[in-house]
Write a protein that holds these residues in place. Structure first.
Motif, PDB file in Angstrom:
ATOM      1  N   ARG A  55       0.831  -1.217   0.122  1.00 58.96           N
ATOM      2  CA  ARG A  55       0.008  -0.015   0.016  1.00 58.96           C
ATOM      3  C   ARG A  55       0.705   1.257  -0.011  1.00 58.96           C
ATOM      4  O   ARG A  55       1.905   1.437   0.436  1.00 58.96           O
ATOM      5  CB  ARG A  55      -0.872  -0.011   1.383  1.00 58.96           C
ATOM      6  CG  ARG A  55      -1.869  -1.131   1.282  1.00 58.96           C
ATOM      7  CD  ARG A  55      -3.082  -0.729   2.575  1.00 58.96           C
ATOM      8  NE  ARG A  55      -2.305  -0.649   3.620  1.00 58.96           N
ATOM      9  CZ  ARG A  55      -3.034  -0.464   4.832  1.00 58.96           C
ATOM     10  NH1 ARG A  55      -4.394   0.118   4.692  1.00 58.96           N
ATOM     11  NH2 ARG A  55      -2.454  -0.226   6.043  1.00 58.96           N
ATOM     12  N   LEU A  56       0.281   2.282  -0.795  1.00 54.51           N
ATOM     13  CA  LEU A  56       1.168   3.489  -0.708  1.00 54.51           C
ATOM     14  C   LEU A  56       0.093   4.465  -0.234  1.00 54.51           C
ATOM     15  O   LEU A  56      -0.942   4.923  -0.608  1.00 54.51           O
ATOM     16  CB  LEU A  56       1.564   4.099  -2.414  1.00 54.51           C
ATOM     17  CG  LEU A  56       2.348   5.460  -2.329  1.00 54.51           C
ATOM     18  CD1 LEU A  56       3.407   5.469  -1.540  1.00 54.51           C
ATOM     19  CD2 LEU A  56       2.399   5.562  -3.830  1.00 54.51           C
ATOM     20  N   PHE A  81       1.854  -0.975  -6.251  1.00 50.40           N
ATOM     21  CA  PHE A  81       0.993  -0.939  -5.075  1.00 50.40           C
ATOM     22  C   PHE A  81      -0.563  -1.592  -5.646  1.00 50.40           C
ATOM     23  O   PHE A  81      -0.945  -1.420  -6.373  1.00 50.40           O
ATOM     24  CB  PHE A  81       0.704   0.427  -4.561  1.00 50.40           C
ATOM     25  CG  PHE A  81       2.337   0.822  -3.972  1.00 50.40           C
ATOM     26  CD1 PHE A  81       2.981   0.531  -3.043  1.00 50.40           C
ATOM     27  CD2 PHE A  81       3.058   1.737  -5.035  1.00 50.40           C
ATOM     28  CE1 PHE A  81       4.129   0.928  -2.521  1.00 50.40           C
ATOM     29  CE2 PHE A  81       4.392   2.193  -4.439  1.00 50.40           C
ATOM     30  CZ  PHE A  81       4.767   1.770  -3.380  1.00 50.40           C
ATOM     31  N   ASP A  82      -0.915  -2.341  -4.306  1.00 51.78           N
ATOM     32  CA  ASP A  82      -2.075  -2.926  -4.507  1.00 51.78           C
ATOM     33  C   ASP A  82      -3.198  -1.780  -4.221  1.00 51.78           C
ATOM     34  O   ASP A  82      -4.600  -1.949  -4.468  1.00 51.78           O
ATOM     35  CB  ASP A  82      -2.578  -3.816  -3.570  1.00 51.78           C
ATOM     36  CG  ASP A  82      -1.657  -5.173  -4.218  1.00 51.78           C
ATOM     37  OD1 ASP A  82      -1.500  -5.219  -5.105  1.00 51.78           O
ATOM     38  OD2 ASP A  82      -1.182  -5.855  -3.059  1.00 51.78           O
ATOM     39  N   GLN A  83      -2.939  -0.861  -3.164  1.00 51.59           N
ATOM     40  CA  GLN A  83      -3.934   0.187  -2.816  1.00 51.59           C
ATOM     41  C   GLN A  83      -3.023   1.680  -2.606  1.00 51.59           C
ATOM     42  O   GLN A  83      -1.633   1.525  -2.154  1.00 51.59           O
ATOM     43  CB  GLN A  83      -4.592   0.001  -1.549  1.00 51.59           C
ATOM     44  CG  GLN A  83      -5.797   1.159  -0.968  1.00 51.59           C
ATOM     45  CD  GLN A  83      -5.911   0.584   0.226  1.00 51.59           C
ATOM     46  OE1 GLN A  83      -5.293   0.643   1.264  1.00 51.59           O
ATOM     47  NE2 GLN A  83      -7.375   0.529   0.349  1.00 51.59           N
ATOM     48  N   VAL A  84      -3.499   2.678  -3.239  1.00 53.58           N
ATOM     49  CA  VAL A  84      -3.244   3.921  -2.992  1.00 53.58           C
ATOM     50  C   VAL A  84      -3.721   4.928  -2.645  1.00 53.58           C
ATOM     51  O   VAL A  84      -4.885   5.257  -2.993  1.00 53.58           O
ATOM     52  CB  VAL A  84      -2.611   4.595  -4.405  1.00 53.58           C
ATOM     53  CG1 VAL A  84      -2.083   5.910  -4.430  1.00 53.58           C
ATOM     54  CG2 VAL A  84      -1.827   3.578  -5.327  1.00 53.58           C
ATOM     55  N   VAL A  85      -3.429   5.290  -1.006  1.00 54.05           N
ATOM     56  CA  VAL A  85      -4.477   6.204  -0.448  1.00 54.05           C
ATOM     57  C   VAL A  85      -3.778   7.802  -0.534  1.00 54.05           C
ATOM     58  O   VAL A  85      -2.794   8.088  -0.037  1.00 54.05           O
ATOM     59  CB  VAL A  85      -4.366   5.759   1.185  1.00 54.05           C
ATOM     60  CG1 VAL A  85      -5.263   6.725   1.923  1.00 54.05           C
ATOM     61  CG2 VAL A  85      -4.921   4.400   0.980  1.00 54.05           C
ATOM     62  N   VAL A 129      -5.973   2.403 -13.172  1.00 55.83           N
ATOM     63  CA  VAL A 129      -6.317   2.712 -11.674  1.00 55.83           C
ATOM     64  C   VAL A 129      -7.010   1.368 -11.002  1.00 55.83           C
ATOM     65  O   VAL A 129      -7.166   1.300  -9.962  1.00 55.83           O
ATOM     66  CB  VAL A 129      -6.794   4.195 -11.364  1.00 55.83           C
ATOM     67  CG1 VAL A 129      -7.044   4.460  -9.833  1.00 55.83           C
ATOM     68  CG2 VAL A 129      -5.677   5.192 -12.016  1.00 55.83           C
ATOM     69  N   GLY A 130      -8.392   1.371 -11.691  1.00 54.90           N
ATOM     70  CA  GLY A 130      -9.674   0.542 -11.106  1.00 54.90           C
ATOM     71  C   GLY A 130      -9.856   1.051  -9.967  1.00 54.90           C
ATOM     72  O   GLY A 130     -10.205   2.344  -9.745  1.00 54.90           O
ATOM     73  N   ASP A 131      -9.868   0.089  -8.758  1.00 57.67           N
ATOM     74  CA  ASP A 131     -10.552   0.917  -7.535  1.00 57.67           C
ATOM     75  C   ASP A 131      -9.616   0.757  -6.532  1.00 57.67           C
ATOM     76  O   ASP A 131      -9.308   0.875  -5.305  1.00 57.67           O
ATOM     77  CB  ASP A 131     -11.648  -0.327  -7.163  1.00 57.67           C
ATOM     78  CG  ASP A 131     -10.981  -1.679  -6.896  1.00 57.67           C
ATOM     79  OD1 ASP A 131      -9.875  -1.793  -7.187  1.00 57.67           O
ATOM     80  OD2 ASP A 131     -11.636  -2.460  -6.518  1.00 57.67           O
ATOM     81  N   LYS A 132      -8.082   1.060  -7.111  1.00 60.06           N
ATOM     82  CA  LYS A 132      -7.129   1.036  -6.087  1.00 60.06           C
ATOM     83  C   LYS A 132      -6.771   2.565  -5.389  1.00 60.06           C
ATOM     84  O   LYS A 132      -6.311   2.318  -4.322  1.00 60.06           O
ATOM     85  CB  LYS A 132      -5.546   0.729  -6.916  1.00 60.06           C
ATOM     86  CG  LYS A 132      -5.628  -0.645  -7.357  1.00 60.06           C
ATOM     87  CD  LYS A 132      -4.115  -0.932  -7.979  1.00 60.06           C
ATOM     88  CE  LYS A 132      -3.878  -2.459  -8.362  1.00 60.06           C
ATOM     89  NZ  LYS A 132      -2.605  -2.749  -9.102  1.00 60.06           N
TER      90      LYS A 132
END
Length: 263
Positions: free
Chosen positions: A117-118, A143-147, A178-181
């Motif tokens: 995750r980032l 990364f699987d998720q970018v916050v 990007v999708g839902d990441k």
């Protein structure tokens, strides 16, 4: 006089301004042409400015554009007595700015070790480098998720971040990448809004973990931080308390901060 100006501009690039947008009475952004030879990594900053009395007046500005973009975008505060921004806020389409074509910075993928995750923590115009990072396909490959978090005093100051996420959703190819990441968290500290408070408080009281699925963990998470000096110091202290190791271009780590400021 022309010879003096020519000497002052040696090694500099002159960029024509293409459009300007005033977001609030304190912030504005603008696009300008990108020299064909100018290369940068998403998240880096450049020294840009104006000619003042025949000499370049430069300050560090993060490049909002991703590395693949054909134009350069910058996001700035307005400081009425600031040496540069007191002048820069009045630029118009067709004007020229000066740029030193040597981008640098630590808010780049190369300064982080691999993770899942980032987290991109920003306040005010500190969101600028993350406008680049969040539109770079490499970010979502790594990364699987970018916050992306953006905290400002007033609701109106969050507009740049909301527009950024809109541009990503409506882009020709980014939605597929990007999708839902991407998770966007926008908060205010003074004006009432649906999400209130500093993100440092969100980290401490568990709201960030609730919004993203898990608390910050140096084993899986990587962090980039950009904002005021006080904000940088507070976030850095929290990261170190949690066991994160600061990184750099020469020694990648688990979190990085940007120390370049505009007046």
């Amino acid at each position: 006089m022309e010879q003096v100006v020519d000497k002052a501009l040696r090694g500099m690039a002159l960029l024509k301004v293409r459009d300007i947008r005033h977001w609030t009475d304190r912030t504005f952004s603008f696009h300008c042409e990108r020299p064909a030879s100018f290369r940068f990594r998403s998240g880096e900053f450049a020294m840009i400015g104006l000619l003042a009395e025949g000499k370049p007046l430069l300050r560090a500005y993060s490049i909002c554009s991703p590395a693949w973009e054909e134009e350069l975008e910058f996001y700035s505060i307005k400081v009425q007595d600031g040496p540069l921004t007191s002048r820069l806020q009045h630029i118009r389409e067709g004007d020229e700015i000066v740029m030193r074509p040597k981008p640098v910075g630590t808010l780049v993928h190369d300064a982080l070790v691999p993770g899942k995750r980032l987290f991109l923590f920003s306040t005010g115009t500190g969101i600028a480098p993350f406008a680049s990072i969040t539109r770079d396909p490499e970010t979502y490959d790594k990364f699987d998720q970018v916050v992306l978090t953006h905290t400002c005093r007033q609701v109106g100051e969050l507009a740049f971040g909301y527009d950024l996420t809109r541009r990503i959703r409506e882009h020709e190819f980014l939605p597929e990448v990007v999708g839902d990441k991407l998770v966007h968290i926008a908060t205010t500290t003074r004006e009432e809004s649906p999400a209130m408070g500093r993100i440092t408080d969100w980290i401490r009281d568990g709201r960030l973990a609730a919004a993203t699925g898990a608390p910050l963990d140096p084993a899986t998470d990587r962090v980039m931080i950009c904002g005021s000096m006080a904000m940088l110091q507070e976030h850095k202290a929290i990261c170190e308390e949690l066991g994160f190791v600061e990184g750099s271009n020469s020694e990648p780590g688990q979190f990085v901060i940007e120390k370049a400021f505009v007046d």
